[in-house]
Design a protein around this motif. Structure first.
Motif, PDB file in Angstrom:
ATOM      1  N   LEU A  13      43.881  40.899  38.685  1.00 53.37           N
ATOM      2  CA  LEU A  13      43.820  39.328  39.038  1.00 53.37           C
ATOM      3  C   LEU A  13      42.621  39.073  39.578  1.00 53.37           C
ATOM      4  CD1 LEU A  13      47.504  39.153  40.032  1.00 53.37           C
ATOM      5  CD2 LEU A  13      46.294  38.095  38.050  1.00 53.37           C
ATOM      6  N   LEU A  14      42.169  39.827  40.655  1.00 47.86           N
ATOM      7  CA  LEU A  14      40.911  39.797  41.455  1.00 47.86           C
ATOM      8  C   LEU A  14      39.639  39.404  40.382  1.00 47.86           C
ATOM      9  CD1 LEU A  14      40.915  41.740  44.717  1.00 47.86           C
ATOM     10  CD2 LEU A  14      40.736  39.324  44.522  1.00 47.86           C
ATOM     11  N   ARG A  15      39.573  40.408  39.406  1.00 46.47           N
ATOM     12  CA  ARG A  15      38.523  40.259  38.286  1.00 46.47           C
ATOM     13  C   ARG A  15      38.571  39.305  37.721  1.00 46.47           C
ATOM     14  NH1 ARG A  15      36.503  46.610  37.215  1.00 46.47           N
ATOM     15  NH2 ARG A  15      36.939  47.327  39.208  1.00 46.47           N
ATOM     16  N   PHE A  16      39.755  38.945  37.103  1.00 43.45           N
ATOM     17  CA  PHE A  16      40.100  37.670  36.286  1.00 43.45           C
ATOM     18  C   PHE A  16      39.386  36.443  36.988  1.00 43.45           C
ATOM     19  CE2 PHE A  16      42.555  33.850  35.234  1.00 43.45           C
ATOM     20  CZ  PHE A  16      42.126  33.803  33.857  1.00 43.45           C
ATOM     21  N   PHE A  17      39.743  36.260  38.294  1.00 47.34           N
ATOM     22  CA  PHE A  17      39.285  34.987  38.755  1.00 47.34           C
ATOM     23  C   PHE A  17      38.040  35.258  39.403  1.00 47.34           C
ATOM     24  CE2 PHE A  17      43.807  34.398  39.562  1.00 47.34           C
ATOM     25  CZ  PHE A  17      44.098  33.006  39.131  1.00 47.34           C
ATOM     26  N   LEU A  42      40.255  33.959  46.499  1.00 48.48           N
ATOM     27  CA  LEU A  42      40.709  33.955  47.940  1.00 48.48           C
ATOM     28  C   LEU A  42      42.126  34.345  48.056  1.00 48.48           C
ATOM     29  CD1 LEU A  42      39.894  33.429  50.887  1.00 48.48           C
ATOM     30  CD2 LEU A  42      40.596  30.947  50.563  1.00 48.48           C
ATOM     31  N   LEU A  43      43.283  33.988  47.240  1.00 51.53           N
ATOM     32  CA  LEU A  43      44.530  34.239  47.405  1.00 51.53           C
ATOM     33  C   LEU A  43      44.830  35.796  47.091  1.00 51.53           C
ATOM     34  CD1 LEU A  43      47.596  33.512  47.454  1.00 51.53           C
ATOM     35  CD2 LEU A  43      47.427  33.159  45.235  1.00 51.53           C
ATOM     36  N   PHE A  44      44.227  36.030  45.989  1.00 51.58           N
ATOM     37  CA  PHE A  44      44.243  37.795  45.737  1.00 51.58           C
ATOM     38  C   PHE A  44      43.725  38.547  46.448  1.00 51.58           C
ATOM     39  CE2 PHE A  44      46.135  35.317  42.053  1.00 51.58           C
ATOM     40  CZ  PHE A  44      47.505  36.243  42.037  1.00 51.58           C
ATOM     41  N   PHE A  45      42.636  38.223  47.009  1.00 47.43           N
ATOM     42  CA  PHE A  45      41.756  39.023  48.214  1.00 47.43           C
ATOM     43  C   PHE A  45      42.349  39.304  49.346  1.00 47.43           C
ATOM     44  CE2 PHE A  45      38.332  40.021  51.251  1.00 47.43           C
ATOM     45  CZ  PHE A  45      37.860  41.273  50.674  1.00 47.43           C
ATOM     46  N   ILE A  46      43.136  38.040  49.838  1.00 45.98           N
ATOM     47  CA  ILE A  46      44.115  38.049  50.937  1.00 45.98           C
ATOM     48  C   ILE A  46      45.364  39.212  50.632  1.00 45.98           C
ATOM     49  CG2 ILE A  46      45.480  36.838  52.408  1.00 45.98           C
ATOM     50  CD1 ILE A  46      43.588  34.578  52.156  1.00 45.98           C
ATOM     51  N   LEU A  47      45.753  38.817  49.606  1.00 47.51           N
ATOM     52  CA  LEU A  47      46.847  39.657  49.146  1.00 47.51           C
ATOM     53  C   LEU A  47      46.581  41.060  48.786  1.00 47.51           C
ATOM     54  CD1 LEU A  47      48.869  37.792  46.399  1.00 47.51           C
ATOM     55  CD2 LEU A  47      49.708  37.982  48.747  1.00 47.51           C
ATOM     56  N   LYS A  48      45.416  41.642  48.547  1.00 46.36           N
ATOM     57  CA  LYS A  48      44.841  42.743  48.569  1.00 46.36           C
ATOM     58  C   LYS A  48      44.894  43.386  49.959  1.00 46.36           C
ATOM     59  CE  LYS A  48      41.284  45.926  46.666  1.00 46.36           C
ATOM     60  NZ  LYS A  48      42.299  46.611  45.722  1.00 46.36           N
ATOM     61  N   ILE A  49      44.278  42.793  50.847  1.00 47.63           N
ATOM     62  CA  ILE A  49      44.221  43.230  52.164  1.00 47.63           C
ATOM     63  C   ILE A  49      45.592  43.390  52.654  1.00 47.63           C
ATOM     64  CG2 ILE A  49      43.659  42.536  54.714  1.00 47.63           C
ATOM     65  CD1 ILE A  49      41.255  40.868  53.372  1.00 47.63           C
ATOM     66  N   ILE A  55      40.825  47.399  53.408  1.00 45.32           N
ATOM     67  CA  ILE A  55      39.733  47.091  52.297  1.00 45.32           C
ATOM     68  C   ILE A  55      38.613  48.365  52.702  1.00 45.32           C
ATOM     69  CG2 ILE A  55      38.277  46.083  50.800  1.00 45.32           C
ATOM     70  CD1 ILE A  55      40.936  45.024  50.627  1.00 45.32           C
ATOM     71  N   ARG A  56      38.484  49.331  51.873  1.00 44.90           N
ATOM     72  CA  ARG A  56      37.418  49.959  52.049  1.00 44.90           C
ATOM     73  C   ARG A  56      35.875  49.601  52.194  1.00 44.90           C
ATOM     74  NH1 ARG A  56      39.124  55.554  48.768  1.00 44.90           N
ATOM     75  NH2 ARG A  56      41.258  55.710  49.730  1.00 44.90           N
ATOM     76  N   LEU A  96      31.407  30.320  52.569  1.00 45.34           N
ATOM     77  CA  LEU A  96      32.445  30.855  52.361  1.00 45.34           C
ATOM     78  C   LEU A  96      32.680  31.543  50.925  1.00 45.34           C
ATOM     79  CD1 LEU A  96      35.473  31.598  53.126  1.00 45.34           C
ATOM     80  CD2 LEU A  96      36.204  29.263  52.586  1.00 45.34           C
ATOM     81  N   VAL A  97      32.327  30.624  50.054  1.00 44.80           N
ATOM     82  CA  VAL A  97      32.426  31.145  48.565  1.00 44.80           C
ATOM     83  C   VAL A  97      31.258  32.344  48.447  1.00 44.80           C
ATOM     84  CG1 VAL A  97      32.127  30.376  46.046  1.00 44.80           C
ATOM     85  CG2 VAL A  97      32.884  28.835  47.969  1.00 44.80           C
ATOM     86  N   GLN A  98      30.251  32.184  48.827  1.00 49.99           N
ATOM     87  CA  GLN A  98      29.211  33.195  48.670  1.00 49.99           C
ATOM     88  C   GLN A  98      29.797  34.509  49.328  1.00 49.99           C
ATOM     89  OE1 GLN A  98      25.994  31.297  50.660  1.00 49.99           O
ATOM     90  NE2 GLN A  98      25.570  30.081  48.722  1.00 49.99           N
ATOM     91  N   SER A  99      30.473  34.403  50.553  1.00 56.78           N
ATOM     92  CA  SER A  99      30.829  35.597  51.337  1.00 56.78           C
ATOM     93  C   SER A  99      31.937  36.377  50.483  1.00 56.78           C
ATOM     94  CB  SER A  99      31.161  35.250  52.537  1.00 56.78           C
ATOM     95  OG  SER A  99      30.010  34.992  53.255  1.00 56.78           O
ATOM     96  N   LEU A 100      32.871  35.421  50.084  1.00 58.38           N
ATOM     97  CA  LEU A 100      34.102  35.859  48.980  1.00 58.38           C
ATOM     98  C   LEU A 100      33.426  36.743  47.898  1.00 58.38           C
ATOM     99  CD1 LEU A 100      37.176  36.145  48.739  1.00 58.38           C
ATOM    100  CD2 LEU A 100      37.054  33.961  47.701  1.00 58.38           C
ATOM    101  N   ILE A 101      32.638  36.209  47.287  1.00 58.51           N
ATOM    102  CA  ILE A 101      31.938  36.684  46.056  1.00 58.51           C
ATOM    103  C   ILE A 101      31.509  38.184  46.564  1.00 58.51           C
ATOM    104  CG2 ILE A 101      30.139  36.771  44.513  1.00 58.51           C
ATOM    105  CD1 ILE A 101      30.682  33.662  44.248  1.00 58.51           C
ATOM    106  N   PHE A 102      30.727  38.145  47.601  1.00 64.46           N
ATOM    107  CA  PHE A 102      30.101  39.510  47.926  1.00 64.46           C
ATOM    108  C   PHE A 102      31.256  40.379  48.140  1.00 64.46           C
ATOM    109  CE2 PHE A 102      28.611  42.196  51.378  1.00 64.46           C
ATOM    110  CZ  PHE A 102      27.538  42.564  51.122  1.00 64.46           C
TER     111      PHE A 102
END
Length: 433
Positions: A13-17, A42-49, A55-56, A96-102
């Protein structure tokens, strides 16, 4: 709720978005898809955490430290600056968008092989924009029956061609660097080569002096670094022939902007010098902290400092250039130089953090290419120096570290980070073996 989260394949899901967000970056429209991509990411990155607990990510890494300091300082000076609401809104839309992408890329991808799909998305998206831009040009010239000179004034309002030349200074060198990897299927090679050729022609028709110089230079650097000498010689011959026909054979007024590149007065008497001098007048009021993240407030600052009156009295040349009735409003005045823009926004300290970030990236490039042996990832990282040169040059007359260009640059930095980490891990494993 917890059981549902545990069953989700969050990585897919992260890769899809992520792919959705990256795919729509070069498009001027379709902002709703970019919004969906961002909020899904953003949603699924938070869920992943939440799911993985940790997160490694090595937060001791110098690139991450530099990025963290840049982000933290940007937030601090925005909150404490004279325009906190505007600055924080700009942070939300950009950093925020840039940091999330990174963060998503360095957390999800572990090798150059895993990045292949992401790189394909980048190449395909700009190929589509290129074809659509050519179609727009064709329709304007044929159906609207307008001449080449009139075409330039229409581009800022078009769906695909607007901003094409600027975007091309990232996408075309990136595509060239992507093509240097040896494991390419035929459709990828043809896609990349056709995009570069048609993209160059589209940049030429755009009548942008900066891009028409920077794009070929970056691609020549990439061909040299990848040791594709036959292609390099062929490209040099084509470019020289192209330049000769432009400067000596054509008498079109439209090409006069390109012909002016051979005149030193083009650079010594460029009106941007007046803009940069005016920007320095603004900066000297808050040189250390700036006015807060985001450049669109520049017109507000000029009004609040009453600089128009000052320029009219003491610097009439700057006043004559800066004062434009009905145009000196929010989002219409830009420093048009990245270093000046960063100092305007987040001050000299912010500029130090920004330059430190890029220093760590370049060091990662150099460390990766110093590893013995050949591979697709190593070749791409080496050729990425052409992308960096292109980014540095386009930001002399412009300021691209936000919006779509900024998002793609952070994707690029994250990709270098992943490939460097792959090689660093390989070296460590060999030492421990």
């Amino acid at each position: 709720m917890l059981s549902i989260i545990q069953k989700l394949d969050i990585s897919k899901l992260l890769r899809f978005f992520l792919y959705m967000l990256i795919f729509f970056q070069p498009f001027n429209r379709f902002n709703s898809f970019r919004e969906i991509g961002f909020y899904g990411l953003l949603l699924f990155f938070i869920l992943k955490i939440f799911k993985d607990k940790a997160i490694r990510i090595d937060f001791r890494d110098k690139t991450i430290v530099a990025l963290s300091l840049l982000a933290g300082w940007s937030i601090l000076v925005s909150i404490l600056g004279p325009y906190p609401l505007d600055s924080l809104n700009a942070l939300r839309k950009n950093l925020l968008v840039q940091s999330l992408i990174f963060l998503v890329i360095i957390a999800e991808f572990k090798s150059c092989k895993e990045l292949r799909t992401l790189f394909r998305i980048v190449a395909v998206s700009f190929a589509i924009v290129t074809l659509a831009s050519i179609a727009e040009n064709f329709l304007d010239l044929i159906n609207l029956n307008i001449n080449f000179n009139e075409l330039q004034s229409k581009r800022t309002h078009r769906m695909f061609i607007a901003g094409y030349a600027s975007n091309a200074t990232f996408y075309l060198p990136f595509t060239a660097a992507w093509l240097t990897a040896r494991t390419k299927v035929p459709w990828e090679k043809w896609l990349g080569l056709i995009t570069i050729l048609l993209g160059f022609l589209t940049v030429f028709s755009y009548n942008s002096r900066a891009a028409i110089f920077i794009v070929p230079l970056a691609i020549l650097i990439i061909l040299f670094l990848s040791k594709k000498y036959r292609l390099l010689v062929t490209a040099v011959i084509i470019i020289l022939t192209f330049c000769a026909s432009t400067f000596f054979l054509s008498k079109s007024d439209t090409l006069s902007k390109y012909k002016s590149l051979s005149d030193l007065e083009t650079f010594s008497k460029n009106e941007r010098w007046l803009l940069w001098e005016g920007t320095l007048h603004i900066i000297k009021e808050r040189p250390i902290t700036g006015y807060g993240y985001g450049w669109k407030k520049m017109a507000f600052v000029i009004d609040d400092l009453k600089l128009m009156e000052y320029w009219k009295r003491d610097f009439p040349d700057i006043y004559g250039f800066m004062f434009k009735p009905d145009k000196n409003r929010y989002g219409n005045i830009n420093p048009h130089n990245l270093l000046l823009q960063i100092v305007f926004e987040i001050g000299l300290i912010g500029l130090i953090f920004f330059l430190w970030l890029w220093t760590t990236v370049i060091l990662k490039v150099l460390k990766t290419v110093s590893v013995k042996g050949q591979s697709d990832g190593k070749t791409f990282v080496l050729c990425s120096l052409g992308v960096i040169v292109s980014y540095a040059l386009i930001n002399i007359p412009n300021g691209y570290w936000q919006e779509a260009y900024g998002n793609m640059i952070f994707m690029f930095i994250a990709s270098i980070f992943v490939i460097h980490k792959q090689y660093a891990q390989r070296i460590e494993d060999e030492r421990n073996a």
